[in-house]
Design a protein around this motif. Structure first.
Motif, mmCIF file in Angstrom:
data_model
loop_
_atom_site.group_PDB
_atom_site.id
_atom_site.type_symbol
_atom_site.label_atom_id
_atom_site.label_comp_id
_atom_site.label_asym_id
_atom_site.label_seq_id
_atom_site.Cartn_x
_atom_site.Cartn_y
_atom_site.Cartn_z
ATOM 1 N N ASN A 23 0.824 -1.211 0.000
ATOM 2 C CA ASN A 23 0.000 0.000 0.000
ATOM 3 C C ASN A 23 0.860 1.265 0.000
ATOM 4 O O ASN A 23 0.580 2.226 -0.719
ATOM 5 C CB ASN A 23 -0.934 -0.003 1.212
ATOM 6 C CG ASN A 23 -2.154 0.876 1.012
ATOM 7 O OD1 ASN A 23 -2.640 1.039 -0.103
ATOM 8 N ND2 ASN A 23 -2.656 1.440 2.092
ATOM 9 N N ARG A 59 2.483 2.103 -3.515
ATOM 10 C CA ARG A 59 1.672 2.449 -4.680
ATOM 11 C C ARG A 59 1.891 3.907 -5.098
ATOM 12 O O ARG A 59 1.911 4.804 -4.264
ATOM 13 C CB ARG A 59 0.193 2.227 -4.383
ATOM 14 C CG ARG A 59 -0.180 0.752 -4.295
ATOM 15 C CD ARG A 59 -1.677 0.562 -4.282
ATOM 16 N NE ARG A 59 -2.295 1.178 -3.122
ATOM 17 C CZ ARG A 59 -3.434 1.866 -3.151
ATOM 18 N NH1 ARG A 59 -4.051 2.075 -4.296
ATOM 19 N NH2 ARG A 59 -3.940 2.366 -2.036
ATOM 20 N N LYS A 60 2.027 4.093 -6.403
ATOM 21 C CA LYS A 60 2.241 5.434 -6.946
ATOM 22 C C LYS A 60 1.292 5.685 -8.117
ATOM 23 O O LYS A 60 0.894 4.761 -8.821
ATOM 24 C CB LYS A 60 3.686 5.605 -7.442
ATOM 25 C CG LYS A 60 4.718 5.823 -6.361
ATOM 26 C CD LYS A 60 6.086 6.120 -6.983
ATOM 27 C CE LYS A 60 7.121 6.453 -5.935
ATOM 28 N NZ LYS A 60 8.440 6.790 -6.551
ATOM 29 N N LYS A 61 0.959 6.954 -8.298
ATOM 30 C CA LYS A 61 0.237 7.401 -9.477
ATOM 31 C C LYS A 61 1.082 8.501 -10.086
ATOM 32 O O LYS A 61 1.143 9.609 -9.555
ATOM 33 C CB LYS A 61 -1.152 7.927 -9.098
ATOM 34 C CG LYS A 61 -2.035 8.218 -10.312
ATOM 35 C CD LYS A 61 -3.439 8.589 -9.879
ATOM 36 C CE LYS A 61 -4.335 8.801 -11.088
ATOM 37 N NZ LYS A 61 -5.719 9.162 -10.686
ATOM 38 N N GLY A 62 1.752 8.170 -11.181
ATOM 39 C CA GLY A 62 2.754 9.086 -11.707
ATOM 40 C C GLY A 62 3.968 9.063 -10.796
ATOM 41 O O GLY A 62 4.510 8.005 -10.478
ATOM 42 N N ASN A 63 4.360 10.217 -10.303
ATOM 43 C CA ASN A 63 5.483 10.312 -9.372
ATOM 44 C C ASN A 63 5.027 10.536 -7.930
ATOM 45 O O ASN A 63 5.849 10.778 -7.042
ATOM 46 C CB ASN A 63 6.419 11.465 -9.785
ATOM 47 C CG ASN A 63 7.131 11.170 -11.091
ATOM 48 O OD1 ASN A 63 7.503 10.027 -11.339
ATOM 49 N ND2 ASN A 63 7.296 12.181 -11.933
ATOM 50 N N GLN A 64 3.708 10.464 -7.692
ATOM 51 C CA GLN A 64 3.166 10.734 -6.369
ATOM 52 C C GLN A 64 2.675 9.440 -5.712
ATOM 53 O O GLN A 64 2.050 8.598 -6.358
ATOM 54 C CB GLN A 64 1.992 11.729 -6.466
ATOM 55 C CG GLN A 64 2.382 13.092 -7.005
ATOM 56 C CD GLN A 64 3.279 13.853 -6.049
ATOM 57 O OE1 GLN A 64 3.116 13.781 -4.840
ATOM 58 N NE2 GLN A 64 4.234 14.594 -6.610
ATOM 59 N N TYR A 65 2.972 9.315 -4.436
ATOM 60 C CA TYR A 65 2.448 8.173 -3.695
ATOM 61 C C TYR A 65 0.945 8.328 -3.504
ATOM 62 O O TYR A 65 0.447 9.428 -3.249
ATOM 63 C CB TYR A 65 3.145 8.040 -2.347
ATOM 64 C CG TYR A 65 4.559 7.519 -2.455
ATOM 65 C CD1 TYR A 65 4.799 6.171 -2.717
ATOM 66 C CD2 TYR A 65 5.653 8.367 -2.311
ATOM 67 C CE1 TYR A 65 6.094 5.678 -2.837
ATOM 68 C CE2 TYR A 65 6.954 7.890 -2.422
ATOM 69 C CZ TYR A 65 7.169 6.541 -2.687
ATOM 70 O OH TYR A 65 8.446 6.064 -2.811
ATOM 71 N N VAL A 66 0.234 7.217 -3.618
ATOM 72 C CA VAL A 66 -1.231 7.241 -3.578
ATOM 73 C C VAL A 66 -1.761 7.464 -2.163
ATOM 74 O O VAL A 66 -2.797 8.103 -1.972
ATOM 75 C CB VAL A 66 -1.790 5.921 -4.160
ATOM 76 C CG1 VAL A 66 -3.310 5.855 -3.993
ATOM 77 C CG2 VAL A 66 -1.405 5.781 -5.613
#
Length: 210
Positions: A84, A87-94
């Motif tokens: 958990n 997890r990343k979305k692009g370069n940001q952590y979700v």
């Protein structure tokens, strides 16, 4: 000072060397895990898994089955938390640091009750004579498992639960003769207070910049 040292370590005079070594390794990796958690560092999970796997074994051979199950849960929850937090979305952590909402508080309370029930049934399954220390163990098992779930989801309240559980566990482990683990939980308490303050500062800063 010598009385304090004896209080924590005199039980090890009759403990097999390999158990002392394993407990020392668990001690070091446990402290490292909480330190990384305070820093929001993903290494909290691999270090934590090493600590909990060793602790499961030590508690099993000492027949502390409630705490053994709790540390087994930690190992499983650490795998989820590791995934958990990664997890990343692009370069940001979700998953950012946040507070629990009403639904998450209810889930946490449900996990608390369920964990206590499972721990109680584990004791019964091993036909263990449940005494006051075991009931304390059952309670802290519920507190710690809920804290672990909150930590895996980066909820600020995880630190409050760790502090409560740690303060109860310090004298419990000392009473059982597990001095090194008792000392470990004393250090955990200090780090948990620091972790709460660090995560709260992070959360407040993010809210101000949002």
């Amino acid at each position: 000072m010598s009385d304090i040292v004896n209080f924590f370590f005199e039980a090890y005079q009759t403990t097999p060397t390999f158990q002392v070594v394993l407990e020392a390794v668990a001690f070091v990796f446990g402290i490292a895990s909480v330190w990384f958690a305070k820093k929001e560092n993903i290494l909290v999970y691999p270090t934590g898994i090493i600590c909990t796997v060793i602790t499961v074994y030590l508690l099993y051979i000492n027949e502390y089955f409630g705490d053994m199950m709790m540390n087994f849960y930690y190992s499983v929850m650490s795998i989820y938390g590791w995934w958990n937090w990664s997890r990343k979305k692009g370069n940001q952590y979700v998953v950012p640091v946040s507070r629990t909402n009403s639904r998450e508080k209810l889930i946490g309370f449900g996990l608390f009750l369920l964990t206590m029930l499972v721990t109680f049934l584990v004791y019964k399954g091993f036909e263990y004579n449940i005494e006051i220390p075991n009931y304390i163990d059952i309670f802290t098992s519920g507190v710690f498992f809920t804290a672990m779930w909150y930590m895996a989801n980066k909820k600020l309240e995880n630190w409050t639960l760790w502090i409560i559980g740690d303060l109860i566990t310090i004298p419990l482990y000392a009473y059982r003769g597990l001095g090194m683990l008792s000392l470990q939980y004393l250090i955990f308490t200090i780090l948990a207070i620091q972790g709460y303050l660090a995560w709260k500062k992070n959360l407040d800063n993010n809210l101000q910049t949002a």
